[in-house]
Design an enzyme around this catalytic site. Sequence first.
Site, PDB file in Angstrom:
ATOM      1  N   GLU A   1       0.971  -1.142   0.191  1.00 32.84           N
ATOM      2  CA  GLU A   1      -0.043  -0.100   0.217  1.00 32.84           C
ATOM      3  C   GLU A   1       0.910   1.052   0.108  1.00 32.84           C
ATOM      4  OE1 GLU A   1      -2.399   0.196   3.609  1.00 32.84           O
ATOM      5  OE2 GLU A   1      -3.491   1.603   2.862  1.00 32.84           O
TER       6      GLU A   1
ATOM      7  N   LYS B   1      -9.002   2.495  -1.713  1.00 33.87           N
ATOM      8  CA  LYS B   1      -9.482   1.915  -0.651  1.00 33.87           C
ATOM      9  C   LYS B   1     -10.878   2.364  -0.206  1.00 33.87           C
ATOM     10  CE  LYS B   1      -6.780   2.270   3.307  1.00 33.87           C
ATOM     11  NZ  LYS B   1      -5.712   2.000   4.191  1.00 33.87           N
TER      12      LYS B   1
ATOM     13  N   CYS C   1      -5.442  -3.381   1.835  1.00 32.88           N
ATOM     14  CA  CYS C   1      -5.431  -3.359   3.349  1.00 32.88           C
ATOM     15  C   CYS C   1      -6.872  -3.517   4.166  1.00 32.88           C
ATOM     16  CB  CYS C   1      -4.609  -2.044   3.789  1.00 32.88           C
ATOM     17  SG  CYS C   1      -3.732  -2.342   5.355  1.00 32.88           S
TER      18      CYS C   1
END
Lengths: 602, 602
Positions: free
Chosen positions: B42, B124, B165
């Site tokens: 990430e 995300k 994530c």
Amino acid sequence: MLRIALAQVNATVGDLDGNAELIVEWTRRAAGGGSRVVVFPEMVLTGYPVEDLALRASFVEASIAALHGVAARLDAEGLGGIAVVAGYLDRRKDLAPRTGLPIGAPQDAAALLYGGRVVVTSAKHHLPNYGVFDEFRYFVPGDTLPVFRLPADGGEEVDIAIAICEDLWQDGGPVAACRRAGAALLVVPNASPYERGKDDVRLDLCVRRAREAGAALAYANMIGGQDELVFDGDSILVAADGALLARGPQFEEALVVADLDLPAADPGRTPADQPVDAGDGTTITIRRVTLAPPPEIPEIVGPEGTGMFWPRLSDPAEVYAALVTGVRDYVAKNRFRSAILALSGGIDSALTATIAADAIGPGNVYVVLMPSRYSSDHSVIDAEDLVKRQGLHAVTIPIAPMVDAFGQELTPAGFPETGLPAENLQARVRGVVLMALSNAAGHLVLTTGNKSELATGYSTLYGDSAGGFGPIKDVPKTLVWELSRWRNAEAERQGATPPIPENSIAKPPSAELAPGQMDTDSLPPYEVLDALLDDYVEKDMGTAELIAAGHDPALVERVVRMVDAAEYKRRQYPPGPKISQKNFGRDRRLPITNRWREPRPS
Amino acid sequence: MLRIALAQVNATVGDLDGNAELIVEWTRRAAGGGSRVVVFPEMVLTGYPVEDLALRASFVEASIAALHGVAARLDAEGLGGIAVVAGYLDRRKDLAPRTGLPIGAPQDAAALLYGGRVVVTSAKHHLPNYGVFDEFRYFVPGDTLPVFRLPADGGEEVDIAIAICEDLWQDGGPVAACRRAGAALLVVPNASPYERGKDDVRLDLCVRRAREAGAALAYANMIGGQDELVFDGDSILVAADGALLARGPQFEEALVVADLDLPAADPGRTPADQPVDAGDGTTITIRRVTLAPPPEIPEIVGPEGTGMFWPRLSDPAEVYAALVTGVRDYVAKNRFRSAILALSGGIDSALTATIAADAIGPGNVYVVLMPSRYSSDHSVIDAEDLVKRQGLHAVTIPIAPMVDAFGQELTPAGFPETGLPAENLQARVRGVVLMALSNAAGHLVLTTGNKSELATGYSTLYGDSAGGFGPIKDVPKTLVWELSRWRNAEAERQGATPPIPENSIAKPPSAELAPGQMDTDSLPPYEVLDALLDDYVEKDMGTAELIAAGHDPALVERVVRMVDAAEYKRRQYPPGPKISQKNFGRDRRLPITNRWREPRPS
């Protein structure tokens, strides 16, 4: 006709008993003045911001218990017939949609207390999570708008809705629901920290939202200092058409009281709960309650500290009041009785000492004069002059003997006798002296660094930066001068001795850590520097933007590097009152380990 | 058959050029080993967390430009046929619903680079905003799931989806959309900081989410230190049925490579964008792209640092590696070359010195012995013993001359010759010496305080707490001993000299700031204290819960007050590597001004 009071009080974080006492005491005053509704600030019962205390179950439970205790106590003291709206910390009993947060997660809530009971509660719908605010860390949003029907004078009833702070700052949500609910008045508990110029923004906001809600709007704000935040009060009451009806003082506890002519609630309209589209992609449920007519309200005390309008402070007066409030409350709320600081004869320590004396009284301010071998005569003279003008406690401790003792032990280990390390050593010896005297007598140590120094790293870690609170850490150097001149002029206007020696204001700034040293040896002139810092730090401009804004390219590069490289120092600096749009603290959070270098524009 | 590589690399915050170089370099290695897909962590291009750099427009633009630069460079170096998935900082071009954030607000994004182009990007969806994370402050959530169809070996094609994530840690969202999309593989860039025991939690999570997604899952995590965070790598590859296929090393850069047998994409199914209910109250759009067959991929270099499984570290080995990594990267990424610390002969400074020597080499570690008149003979002997065992640079500077110099000047001002203020003075003289030597030679100063001390305030501000990095600040005293014993045993196992003198481990702890002083004069035994601190600090238990958990009521009251009262000291403490579930730092944010006192249960 409905008489309403906005109680802008000074709550203390964590002091549930003391804050409960505030609610009872100020409700009593409001009742004595004939008010039927009293609005207290956001989270007045717990203080604000409580930070990670919100995550401690024992604290949330204690807040809820204290709220019920306050409701019962108000009733027991004959105040059950006053509609009291107060902020507190609650927990959400059901699962909030789309948050992923568990049942029982905390909420930033407000309650209506009436007749000895907690009649209805709601939680803040819009959560601020920018600048100094981290509310998504703590709270789940609310999705109800309580509307209570209050029996007003003359037998009519009025509908009053409750929203909380950020609910005004974002579009849609409770304000939109308030219009749908047809409430006559929207009451809004707030904990809105001071920033220069924010008072105008707030007034415009209240006017706009009152019109949108189609209701009068009562904005009650907290006052007082809490670590780096200072709440300025300045509560506002506007009519549904946006006309300003009353406005509270800045930085002072007060009861802002006014009589409202509000449209009566439609008796034919059955008060029933109702979900409405809140215009922000969510649904808000309007929760209606009707209050029983109140018991007789006894005449108790006169309405002390009451008014509709107070004189407005000028810009420097407002900033100065914020700094004084910040120091006063940090001292008092942390149970210090006195403060100590190093007085150099320069303007930063002179202004800091003056703020401290204004905050806690000159008899509680201790200053230490610590001349080095590079201190000029005028420094000592100017410092002594200030001590005499203000009547502070002063002691003089020359640092040469300790500096020499270090030199003797360190020189064999390769320590140089001149240069930056030797300059820092002197500053650190002063830090040790201050801390020693503080430890021995329990004084709070005040640091004297300004924002320009903090930005550029022009200070010594554990030297002049040692201390528990930094009164002028958010004040750029040019504003330090302006405030000093203003404070002296203010004294003259009142026929008092100007507290700051004119020479401390007029002379060119110097750290006096080396022979003939001047700030301008290492830094550009402060007018130039502060303008650049304002654009880089507060406005977050990149290098290209800074140059396009007219700053000298070489200076931009140098200053940006200085600011970036000093991040580790700022992390260890004590808190101080925020007065700007972006302070070094909760507002600006940069990594220490940070290789980003703004590219030079081609 | 598809060969995939997870590149767990050590990115540096802000170093766009260096991080871009990492992506090219490790893609080259992966290609050399025959991998067709490489997954990076990430925000590998910017480092993580970038904190308020995310709010600076110039930085966001530079990240986006750097991403396109990497895509072009990969192609120019003959690596355009490798599907590279890498995290970066982007901005949302349209208005995100329900966030109130403006057009252009930053996003925590991932991109697929292929054929010299940025083929598809996404952001995300689930943003963490608890513990050390503040992502609602920075990012708007994403609402797409990219699925790219990759020509695999043997002429078949496979569908690969991308999540980021936190998208794994919360229910619904991209994992649910992945199942709906029928992707064969879900690749997940991560920047997941180390915590004791978190590796097991992560593995369970990957297994569970792979089953839910009905897809193999490739979890690529960052390694390295960034201020108080340490990323431990430990990348994971699991099959759709949850079987563990490969797992990376802890705290080391590596390429985790495995061959996957994946179901082929249905060639009859037209790849078209499709909105699906994500099961979390939101809609996610599946965005499909089909990649052209790759050009020939040249054989370049051998697959260095490649593997499928590495030996797992024991609990103490893992913690120790985290501390060493934290120190190593704080030193290197902030461009220090050496570190300095005070060596007392006690266990805290002995362990800190050992960690430093392991991190940057004993030749770069400078220690200062600063005996006072209360230092025991064994302290000096133990400190000298450690210096000899490890080959550190050492200098001895007795502090009595400086302490006496202060005493002489301060005594007339009422400073006491014994007691806490006099003890603090000695610690501060040591702080000044350390800082002086650091300033003169450019060493990073390491503090030696442990978590138990930091919790209870058993330290001197600007004394033993002075420094730039605190290697053991998140390590409770009992764990300090355990790690020291483990490190010695490890040396013995390898036939080397145990680095820490046995006597430093065995002797009862003392600050040696007063005659015959022992830690147990002021504190309970550390076994008792650490158990209580764990429940109060990490588990956030209130007083009643602590007593119900079996802690002594009087001790609970005393320790809770000590911890609360020391908040101001912790605020000025330097950062140090987080190893626990809740460190003093980003994890635990309490007000300094805080009157909350846990009530005694009745």
